[in-house]
Design a protein around this motif. Structure first.
Motif, short mmCIF file in Angstrom:
data_model
loop_
_atom_site.label_atom_id
_atom_site.label_comp_id
_atom_site.label_asym_id
_atom_site.label_seq_id
_atom_site.Cartn_x
_atom_site.Cartn_y
_atom_site.Cartn_z
N ASP A 15 38.41 32.94 33.92
CA ASP A 15 37.04 33.43 33.83
C ASP A 15 37.00 34.97 33.91
O ASP A 15 36.24 35.62 33.18
CB ASP A 15 36.18 32.84 34.94
N ALA A 16 37.79 35.52 34.81
CA ALA A 16 37.82 36.97 34.97
C ALA A 16 38.37 37.64 33.72
O ALA A 16 37.85 38.67 33.27
CB ALA A 16 38.67 37.35 36.19
N GLY A 17 39.42 37.07 33.15
CA GLY A 17 39.97 37.63 31.92
C GLY A 17 38.98 37.61 30.78
O GLY A 17 38.85 38.58 30.02
N GLU A 18 38.23 36.52 30.66
CA GLU A 18 37.21 36.40 29.61
C GLU A 18 36.12 37.45 29.81
O GLU A 18 35.69 38.12 28.85
CB GLU A 18 36.61 35.01 29.64
N THR A 85 43.64 38.85 30.88
CA THR A 85 42.97 38.65 29.59
C THR A 85 43.68 37.68 28.65
O THR A 85 42.99 36.90 27.96
CB THR A 85 42.74 40.00 28.88
N PRO A 86 45.01 37.65 28.57
CA PRO A 86 45.63 36.68 27.67
C PRO A 86 45.38 35.23 28.06
O PRO A 86 45.44 34.34 27.20
CB PRO A 86 47.14 37.02 27.76
N LEU A 87 45.08 34.98 29.32
CA LEU A 87 44.83 33.60 29.74
C LEU A 87 43.57 33.05 29.09
O LEU A 87 43.49 31.86 28.77
CB LEU A 87 44.72 33.54 31.27
N ALA A 88 42.57 33.91 28.90
CA ALA A 88 41.33 33.46 28.25
C ALA A 88 41.61 33.09 26.79
O ALA A 88 41.00 32.16 26.25
CB ALA A 88 40.27 34.55 28.33
N ALA A 181 46.24 36.87 44.68
CA ALA A 181 46.10 36.56 46.10
C ALA A 181 44.69 36.83 46.60
O ALA A 181 44.16 36.10 47.45
CB ALA A 181 47.11 37.38 46.91
N ALA A 182 44.07 37.87 46.05
CA ALA A 182 42.69 38.17 46.45
C ALA A 182 41.73 37.09 45.97
O ALA A 182 40.71 36.83 46.62
CB ALA A 182 42.27 39.52 45.89
N MET A 183 42.04 36.45 44.84
CA MET A 183 41.18 35.37 44.34
C MET A 183 41.33 34.09 45.15
O MET A 183 40.45 33.24 45.13
CB MET A 183 41.51 35.09 42.87
N ILE A 184 42.45 33.95 45.83
CA ILE A 184 42.68 32.76 46.63
C ILE A 184 41.70 32.69 47.80
O ILE A 184 41.27 31.61 48.20
CB ILE A 184 44.13 32.74 47.16
N CYS A 185 41.37 33.85 48.35
CA CYS A 185 40.54 33.91 49.55
C CYS A 185 39.08 34.18 49.19
O CYS A 185 38.79 34.84 48.19
CB CYS A 185 41.05 35.01 50.48
N THR A 186 38.19 33.70 50.02
CA THR A 186 36.76 33.88 49.75
C THR A 186 36.07 34.75 50.78
O THR A 186 34.85 34.87 50.77
CB THR A 186 36.06 32.50 49.70
N ASN A 187 36.83 35.36 51.69
CA ASN A 187 36.25 36.32 52.62
C ASN A 187 37.01 37.63 52.53
O ASN A 187 38.17 37.66 52.11
CB ASN A 187 36.23 35.78 54.05
#
Length: 286
Positions: A15-18, A85-88, A181-187
């Motif tokens: 989603d972030a890459g898109e 971005t390539p993942l999107a 790693a930052a995306m893994i956590c929500t705080n």
């Protein structure tokens, strides 16, 4: 929850890459400029502390503060978009094209360079009292680092090029791991801790980061480093950019995408007596 399982955070990566591909030109450049500037400030801060204390590990421990700041503020580094971005595109998101990916990479590269270059000029003014005196100890050390990481590689020819390329691959393996790693956590506290570890590792090991180098080498040239722009481009920036691309995309982005998003086929176990099949899902423990 303060932790996301891999299947969830890999979707966030896509989603972030898109979102980055479809970001406006203005926003992309501004965010990239600020990211390059903040990372450059963190680099000069870490080098200053290392020189003042005589312990490089202390600088490595403090450098991640810049990465954490730019990530939490939503700014973009080339090393991050190389991975995301390539993942999107692989996920066949509507409207995502290779042209759009290359456009994003080009704009982020430009913004990062302008931001890092600005800090190189600002810090050179500080190190020389507005170019009125010779560089101080930190400025002189930076100039020597610039020489060692261009001409030093060139002295070894192909072996030097291989070395810088591998250092660049390992660098963005760690840096992009910090992004994930930052995306893994929500705080916020969890994000900072998760980012801190791989970023500290890359800086402490002396790996090659294309955006840090956008500050380091222009600054070293201003401070009197005895190498040319072509030395910088051929024996550092260009091979480092390529190595960063491969390290982030292959070792982080594609590995996570392949095994946690596009997972392997499920096992099918036939039971002859009942003429039925049981589908056994892989067991995951986190």
């Amino acid at each position: 929850m303060s932790y996301l399982i891999p299947a969830e955070f890999v979707k966030k990566m896509i989603d972030a890459g898109e979102a980055k591909i479809f970001m406006s030109t203005r926003d992309t450049i501004i965010r990239a400029y600020m990211a390059g500037a903040i990372l450059a400030l963190a680099a000069v801060f870490a080098m200053t502390v290392s020189i003042q204390t005589g312990y490089a590990i202390i600088g490595a421990m403090l450098f991640p503060v810049g990465f954490c700041m730019l990530y939490l503020l939503g700014f973009d580094l080339l090393t991050g978009v190389f991975m995301l971005t390539p993942l999107a595109w692989l996920d066949r998101r509507p409207g995502v094209t290779l042209k759009g990916i290359f456009r994003n990479w080009g704009l982020v590269f430009l913004g990062n360079f302008l931001g890092a270059m600005s800090i190189a000029v600002f810090m050179s003014i500080i190190f020389t009292f507005g170019f009125s005196v010779t560089p101080d100890k930190v400025g002189t050390t930076i100039s020597h680092i610039g020489e060692a990481r261009t001409l030093g590689y060139a002295e070894h020819g192909a072996a030097g090029m291989l070395t810088i390329f591998v250092r660049a691959i390992l660098c963005n393996w760690m840096v992009s791991t910090g992004v994930v790693a930052a995306m893994i956590c929500t705080n916020v506290s969890g994000k900072i801790l998760a980012m801190w570890m791989p970023i500290m590792l890359f800086f402490g090991m002396g790996f090659e980061h294309s955006i840090v180098n956008m500050f380091l080498f222009p600054s070293a040239m201003i401070m009197g480093g005895q190498f040319s722009i072509m030395d910088y481009l051929i024996w550092n920036e260009l091979p480092v950019v390529l190595g960063n691309l491969i390290g982030g995309l292959a070792f982080t982005g594609l590995s996570l995408y392949a095994t946690h998003y596009k997972t392997a086929a499920r096992r099918v176990i036939p039971i002859p007596t009942q003429h039925k099949q049981i589908i056994v899902q892989p067991r995951h423990e986190y």
